[in-house]
Design a protein around this motif. Sequence first.
Motif, mmCIF file in Angstrom:
data_model
loop_
_atom_site.group_PDB
_atom_site.id
_atom_site.type_symbol
_atom_site.label_atom_id
_atom_site.label_comp_id
_atom_site.label_asym_id
_atom_site.label_seq_id
_atom_site.Cartn_x
_atom_site.Cartn_y
_atom_site.Cartn_z
ATOM 1 N N LEU A 150 0.806 -1.214 0.000
ATOM 2 C CA LEU A 150 0.000 0.000 0.000
ATOM 3 C C LEU A 150 0.840 1.266 0.000
ATOM 4 C CD1 LEU A 150 -2.827 -1.001 2.524
ATOM 5 C CD2 LEU A 150 -2.881 -1.050 0.022
ATOM 6 N N ASP A 151 2.145 1.128 0.019
ATOM 7 C CA ASP A 151 3.002 2.310 0.023
ATOM 8 C C ASP A 151 3.056 2.997 -1.329
ATOM 9 O OD1 ASP A 151 3.627 1.991 2.681
ATOM 10 O OD2 ASP A 151 5.362 0.705 2.246
ATOM 11 N N ASP A 152 2.737 2.267 -2.399
ATOM 12 C CA ASP A 152 2.763 2.823 -3.749
ATOM 13 C C ASP A 152 1.385 2.728 -4.387
ATOM 14 O OD1 ASP A 152 5.604 3.372 -3.840
ATOM 15 O OD2 ASP A 152 5.870 1.187 -3.886
#
Length: 487
Positions: free
Chosen positions: A1-3
């Motif tokens: 979910l960081d990108d």
Amino acid sequence: LDDPGLDIAAGEEFLQEVFQILLEEGVRKSTDVTQKVCDWKEPQELRELLDLELRNEGEGQERLLQRCRDVLRLSVRTGHPRFFNQLFSGLDHHALAGRFLTETLNTSPYTYEVAPVLVLMEEQVLAKLRELVGWSSGDGIFAPGGSMSNMLAMNVARFQRFPESRSKGNWDLPRLALFASQESHYSILKGAALLGIGTDNVHLVRTDERGKMIPEELEKEIQRVKAEGSEPLFVCATSGTTVLGSFDPLDAIADVCARHGLWLHVDAAWGGSALLSPQLRHLLAGIHRSDSVTWNPHKLLMVGLQCSAFLLRDSSGLLQHCHGVGATYLFQRDKFYDVSLDTGDKSPQCGRRADGLKLWMLWKAVGTRGLARRVERAFAATRYLLEQVKRREGFQLVMEPEFLNLCFWFIPPSLRGQDSSPEFWDKLGKVAPAIKEKMIRRGSMMVGYQPHGSRVNFFRQIITNPAVTRQDLDFFLDEIQELGWDL
């Protein structure tokens, strides 16, 4: 979910390619008279060409771009100057820009907070349309097509007379009666079925030889229905019937409705745009006396599908009272702005397209006078074609057109000079379908045909596209003559 879960750069690159395809295939070629109107394929062949199956894995960009080209190449080019098949045709670049904006914004004009620009545009466009009808105030909403606009009229009329119908349904109501002409749009019957009124309670009033409702027959029908114990409720007059393009006498019908206290709705989906022209607005004389109006700018004004306005003379909030349920997750009353701008509860829909934007864009581009000239040019083109039909051997008018619906038969040489026997009419009824099959397979043009009452199949030619020239109209008659010569 960081990108992000999307490749935004690749998506924008894809869109740039798609826009080029749209411009070349969807705009330039679709409006180019040297191109085919359609590249006809049989259903099975088309399924194989398109490879419609949906699979587990996605496809690469080049394959997707080819699919975009295929969709445009294998579809009917309704913007083509020789597409005369429906009551809509042509492509207006400004309206198309409005459609691009609408799709890009991807919002619903049900609340001001998610569509502030679009809500105000819709408010302005509806006010302008009401002004052309002749009302200084009122209400309205854009609906997904003229059929739904007509059904809204029926629902609002029932609620206005019987407010309890909203909560109790039809159970406690008398047997309601609706009236429309024999030439009225089929949406009246569909609406009666949808609303639980019943198609048996739609009474089709006789028309004269030109397809206009006869007010005296409406009076008789109302009296008959009353004597049978039904409750007359609603009259639908038509301004521009679908087949013949006839305009009902609105003033005389309004007199009948006033005597009996009936709701008068005018289905001006087709003919409403004549109100823009000082030369043609007399066709709708008396429309200001109606309670509601349907008007489809996506037809004659070339706004693009879909754009249908339901206009209401009432300014007491009838639409809101009839359809609103005040969903608290959407129409909160304690918002920080004027919540009267949250107009979505006026409609039976929740999510709605912002259909007013493309009309607003077109209106801004050409002005009221430009729209009027568009209507008048279509009328002039129909007059030119009419004179050519009268001069050419083998062409026979169904009747002199009042508006833009030019209806005629083409009689092949093999049938000329024969008496009008049942056998003659039976053979003539097969001519239009045979010619249409040939033109579609050739891809040269497209025009509608239909039977009508006791009349066998005839062509119904409609001109709405201002790109149509005298050469296109001459080609139209030449092509019918060539395709039908040896039938």
